[in-house]
Design an enzyme around this catalytic site. Structure first.
Site, PDB file in Angstrom:
ATOM      1  N   SER A   1     -11.511   7.012 -30.435  1.00  0.00           N
ATOM      2  CA  SER A   1     -10.636   7.492 -31.507  1.00  0.00           C
ATOM      3  C   SER A   1     -10.417   8.991 -31.392  1.00  0.00           C
ATOM      4  O   SER A   1      -9.291   9.492 -31.568  1.00  0.00           O
ATOM      5  CB  SER A   1     -11.261   7.151 -32.864  1.00  0.00           C
ATOM      6  OG  SER A   1     -10.440   7.608 -33.914  1.00  0.00           O
TER       7      SER A   1
ATOM      8  N   HIS B   1     -18.482   6.800 -12.456  1.00  0.00           N
ATOM      9  CA  HIS B   1     -17.491   6.749 -13.529  1.00  0.00           C
ATOM     10  C   HIS B   1     -18.017   5.908 -14.693  1.00  0.00           C
ATOM     11  O   HIS B   1     -18.498   4.795 -14.482  1.00  0.00           O
ATOM     12  CB  HIS B   1     -16.186   6.148 -12.997  1.00  0.00           C
ATOM     13  CG  HIS B   1     -14.955   6.607 -13.718  1.00  0.00           C
ATOM     14  ND1 HIS B   1     -14.663   6.234 -14.998  1.00  0.00           N
ATOM     15  CD2 HIS B   1     -13.929   7.406 -13.322  1.00  0.00           C
ATOM     16  CE1 HIS B   1     -13.509   6.767 -15.367  1.00  0.00           C
ATOM     17  NE2 HIS B   1     -13.040   7.505 -14.368  1.00  0.00           N
TER      18      HIS B   1
ATOM     19  N   GLU C   1     -12.455  -0.100   6.912  1.00  0.00           N
ATOM     20  CA  GLU C   1     -12.365  -0.583   5.535  1.00  0.00           C
ATOM     21  C   GLU C   1     -12.884  -2.004   5.432  1.00  0.00           C
ATOM     22  O   GLU C   1     -13.546  -2.373   4.453  1.00  0.00           O
ATOM     23  CB  GLU C   1     -10.908  -0.516   5.056  1.00  0.00           C
ATOM     24  CG  GLU C   1     -10.704  -0.880   3.585  1.00  0.00           C
ATOM     25  CD  GLU C   1     -10.468  -2.366   3.333  1.00  0.00           C
ATOM     26  OE1 GLU C   1     -10.354  -2.756   2.153  1.00  0.00           O
ATOM     27  OE2 GLU C   1     -10.394  -3.148   4.313  1.00  0.00           O
TER      28      GLU C   1
END
Length: 929
Positions: A797, A878, A594
């Site tokens: 919305s 994303h 990591e």
């Protein structure tokens, strides 16, 4: 942990030489099936019926004692080279139904006393009086020796475990049904057998007409969920966590080295001993890593003659009897360069632009910059220096940020001492994450690899980290050279008698920088994986992760998280031995590498990408577990409800207030995710809803990435004994939070993600984007009609309405199954619930910018696109979350749109705003398809 046990216990775990660890594939990969389950009647009955002994000595359930580490284990890591429409509630039943639901503990605590403002929050596998009677009948029947269905369902013991039990399900049937030879069938026995078969036929009939709840049909034992949570909270052993941490920090374990492999095998052995997992395996990947060579690094002033000097580079020894890693930057460029020294503050692009604007020629210079400050990502400091024309970069730790300017330094205090060096990676994780030679695909042995030269994930000039002890000399050598720096550029300790100048030019001292690395494009790393199979939806995964590798001893980063995860494995092992299983599969992972560039977790995600996008529900990450007493969390907005639910039941060990109280008092919030840890690939590439959390102290308040990040530092400053004298109290508290969050997602019948919160957050993100876009347009003196963000607001919305309608199913299910049917779920409602869970778990994946014939409409983007994802950073898919290109550690919303804004590409802003809006609307539509 028992003290005094030596390394002899681990003599059978060979620690390879450095050359072996860095050159050949591991042969340690394997799988393990857990031992056959054992029974502890007292604790089992307590969990089944909610009357467990809460005062039981936690140590009595430890599956083996922890072993003390030994200094000899240290190695030379561097020196030696369906229809879900929701019916309205029937008139007249509302009051009674709500009362029954409240009795089932399904009401989520809220801030309002008005019960109409509370939300239903679902408690799994609720036991009614009828189901308790069934359990009593089951207990009576269990005394009769018939073939055990649970013995067929339980994992088969490994032959190497020494068990004498049958190894195949047929042998289990024969063994459990075997009749002793001396027995004869008399009339009374025959009558009992007839009665038994009659009861069995009745039970089968009840199953067939769906009287029993689904969980019984799945042969899962009915554990009272609240008792399971209480068990987990009360049986976490802080002393065991301390023992794990002591062992983990007793030697350095840089990724890919023999210390790292030893620790991976030690953890693997412990996980198998605990008996929690159906499968344990070490997964190998082959990645590009580099290591320092002992004589291959130096920083020297070579002219003028009267200022010649050589930097110490290395830290003093944190221990007299332990080897420690050298000081270098992971993934740094090998090379030997020379040039005038220039001071560039925090190393941001704006800092270098300031110097150039004030006449400082940066071409061919060596840049001296400090950690933190105007640019938080060390790799982007080096990249900015490279783009400005510098040939090398030195990054130092300034005492005004994390040293003597803040307080007493270690060992007298918690702050970084003058010789402390912050190691770290300089790979560009916000541009290419994982192995930079395999961007977008897994680093298997036979994978295609790209060159490290001119690689978008790597810098192209050499760099080294420096302690303040060395940087102070360099800064003093610039006295009077160039011009005085702005006041905000001045660092150092308070009252330090030193002038701060920019340097550069002919009068600047010339610095020679050497950084010659040992590089391996096929370095083996090891991810450790353990799987607990779910009983209802075994293909669905809740993934729990922490990385194992560290730059040195790593007591805080990542040792605190690793030690807590070891205790979690032990706790879930104790539950498994009592017969408990979750509804959904839980996978624990200890990631490797990591620290270099989130390599281990990213390669795993890229290797399993299709499966994860289809089946991964959640990823829970802990990296820096504990460095202080303030709880922090960042994650996808879907986590907010579960997080607050857990914080409501966990108490701060010092104040005795709930963490929810402290959270609200401190106006804390669930932050967004940047690019700082192993959640990146899960959230931004796989679309797995992720959360990262832990306890923190003052900003930069521990000797981060140095060899002073020790077990003793943690005991004295990071997590000292609590008011009751208990060990590592915040580690224990973190374990409670982590375990309870796992149970929230893995073991509630309805996955408790809240998409309404997500929709609210999207509207907020859109407002922030609009504000920043207006500023960018004003700064560029461009018309505000250059693009239109209305599609994003319209999509947000729409999502708000769609998620509200979708979540109405929670109340309907609770009313129909819990209130009206007394907790009995028939097949109709089972299928509706599973479909609801499927839709809620895929929501985040639907927000990925993937190839979609329904959405890749040329009208959205002019001529269509050949690639999906953020342009130039296509790994990141994303549309809502992703790292900022030039601020990787910080969270960013609508990253592709923001990249276009930063570049002044107004056409691109509109294109990617339309794409994001299309994905958002599609995700909402799929909730009701």
């Amino acid at each position: 942990m028992a003290n005094g046990e030596g390394r002899g216990q681990y003599a059978h775990l060979p620690i390879p030489s450095y050359e072996e660890a860095t050159s050949r594939p591991s042969s340690s990969s394997g799988q393990h099936q857990g031992p056959s389950q054992t029974s502890d009647d007292a604790e089992r009955q307590g969990l089944l019926f909610g009357q467990g002994d809460r005062n039981a000595d936690a140590t009595t359930r430890r599956p083996g004692t922890h072993r003390a580490p030994a200094v000899e284990s240290a190695r030379s890591s561097v020196d030696s080279g369906s229809d879900l429409s929701i019916p309205e509630m029937v008139e007249g039943e509302g009051t009674d139904a709500r009362r029954q639901v409240e009795q089932f503990d399904y009401m989520e605590p809220g801030d309002s006393e008005d019960p109409t403002q509370s939300r239903l929050y679902h408690r799994p596998r609720i036991r009614t009086k009828f189901s308790q009677h069934l359990t009593s009948i089951g207990a009576t029947l269990s005394a009769i020796r018939i073939p055990s269905l649970r013995s067929l369902y339980a994992p088969v013991a490994n032959a190497e475990s020494g068990s004498n039990e049958p190894q195949t399900w047929r042998e289990r049937v024969r063994a459990s049904a075997r009749v002793p030879g001396q027995m004869t069938i008399s009339i009374p026995i025959f009558a009992r057998l007839v009665g038994l078969f009659t009861i069995a036929a009745l039970i089968w009939f009840l199953f067939a007409i769906e009287v029993f709840p689904n969980n019984l049909n799945k042969m899962g034992m009915h554990f009272d969920p609240e008792s399971v949570r209480i068990y987990v909270q009360e049986h976490i052993d802080a002393e065991s966590i301390q023992g794990y941490l002591y062992h983990i920090t007793s030697f350095d374990h840089v990724a890919g080295t023999e210390g790292d492999l030893y620790l991976a095998r030690w953890m693997e052995e412990r996980w198998k001993e605990m008996g929690v997992f159906d499968q344990v395996a070490l997964l190998d990947y082959y990645v590009y890593l580099n290591y320092p060579t002992k004589d291959g690094r130096s920083v020297e002033i070579v002219s003028p003659e009267d200022r010649k000097w050589t930097a110490a580079l290395e830290e003093d020894s944190a221990y007299r009897d332990r080897q420690q890693s050298l000081a270098w930057h992971g993934h740094s460029r090998s090379g030997e360069v020379e040039g005038p020294l220039v001071y560039a503050n925090g190393g941001s692009r704006e800092d270098f632009a300031y110097l150039q604007g004030h006449g400082v020629n940066l071409n061919g210079t060596i840049a001296l910059v400090k950690y933190y400050s105007t640019q938080g990502d060390r790799a982007l400091k080096v990249k900015a220096a490279e783009e400005a024309g510098c040939v090398g970069a030195l990054i130092y730790s300034d005492p005004a940020d994390d040293g003597a300017g803040k307080g007493l330094t270690y060992p007298a205090g918690a702050w970084r001492p003058a010789d402390g060096v912050q190691r770290g990676s300089v790979s560009l994780m916000s541009w290419v994450v994982g192995d930079p030679l395999t961007p977008g695909w897994a680093s298997t042995l036979d994978a295609q690899r790209v060159s490290k030269d001119h690689n978008p994930g790597l810098v192209n000039i050499p760099s080294l980290p420096l302690a303040w002890r060395d940087a102070e000399i360099l800064l003093k050598s610039l006295d009077g050279v160039g011009e005085e720096v702005p006041r905000e550029w001045v660092g150092g300790t308070n009252g330090l008698p030193m002038n701060w100048f920019t340097g550069g030019g002919d009068k600047a001292p010339v610095v020679h920088l050497k950084n010659l690395n040992d590089e391996n494009p096929l370095q083996t790393i090891w991810n450790l994986q353990g799987i607990i199979q779910g009983i209802e939806a075994p293909e669905k995964k809740v993934i729990v992760g922490n990385h194992r590798d560290s730059w040195c001893f790593g007591a805080v980063d990542p040792g605190s998280g690793s030690a807590v995860m070891m205790e979690l494995v032990s706790i879930f092992g104790a539950l498994r031995k009592l017969g408990w299983r979750p509804l959904r599969t839980i996978e624990f992972a200890s990631w490797d590498a990591e620290e270099y560039n989130l390599v281990g977790s990213t390669e795993y995600v890229e290797d399993k990408i299709d499966y994860l996008r289809e089946n991964a529900i959640a990823y829970l990450n802990v990296d820096v577990g504990v460095s202080g007493s303030k709880f922090r969390a960042a994650g996808s907005p879907v986590w907010q409800r579960s997080l607050l639910r857990v914080l409501d039941r966990v108490t701060d060990p010092h104040t005795n207030e709930t963490l929810r109280q402290l959270w609200d008092e401190g106006h804390s919030k669930l932050e967004g995710l940047g690019a700082g840890s192993d959640y990146v690939a899960f959230q931004d590439i796989a679309g797995t809803s992720s959360i990262d959390f832990g306890f923190e102290g003052p900003e930069h308040g521990f000797p981060y990435h140095s060899c002073y990040e020790t077990f003793e530092w943690m005991q004295r400053f990071g997590d000292p004994k609590g008011v009751d004298g208990g060990f590592l109290p915040y580690h224990r508290t973190l374990a409670q939070i982590w375990a309870l969050l796992i149970l929230e997602i893995a073991d509630r019948p309805l996955i408790p993600f809240d998409l309404r919160t997500y929709a609210d957050a999207m509207m907020h993100y859109a407002e922030e984007l609009s504000e920043d876009a207006t500023k960018a347009l004003n700064a560029a003196s461009v018309s505000t009609s250059s693009f239109n963000l209305d599609p994003i607001f319209a999509a947000a919305s729409f999502l708000k309405e769609a998620t509200a309608e979708f979540h109405a199913f929670e109340d309907t299910w609770a009313t129909q199954v819990l209130a009206n049917a007394g907790g009995m779920e028939n097949r109709k409602w089972l299928l509706k619930r599973l479909e609801y869970n499927e839709r809620i778990s895929r929501f985040e994946t639907d927000l990925l910018d993937l190839a979609d014939p329904d959405l890749d409409d040329p009208r959205l983007n002019g001529k269509g696109r050949k690639k999906t994802g953020i342009p130039g950073r296509e790994q990141f898919k994303h549309v809502i979350f992703g790292p900022q290109a030039w601020s990787g550690y910080d969270e960013a919303y609508f990253p592709a749109v923001r990249d276009m804004l930063a570049a002044g590409n107004w056409t691109g802003v509109q294109e990617y705003a339309d794409i994001a809006a299309a994905r958002m609307r599609r995700a909402g539509e799929r909730l009701s398809e």
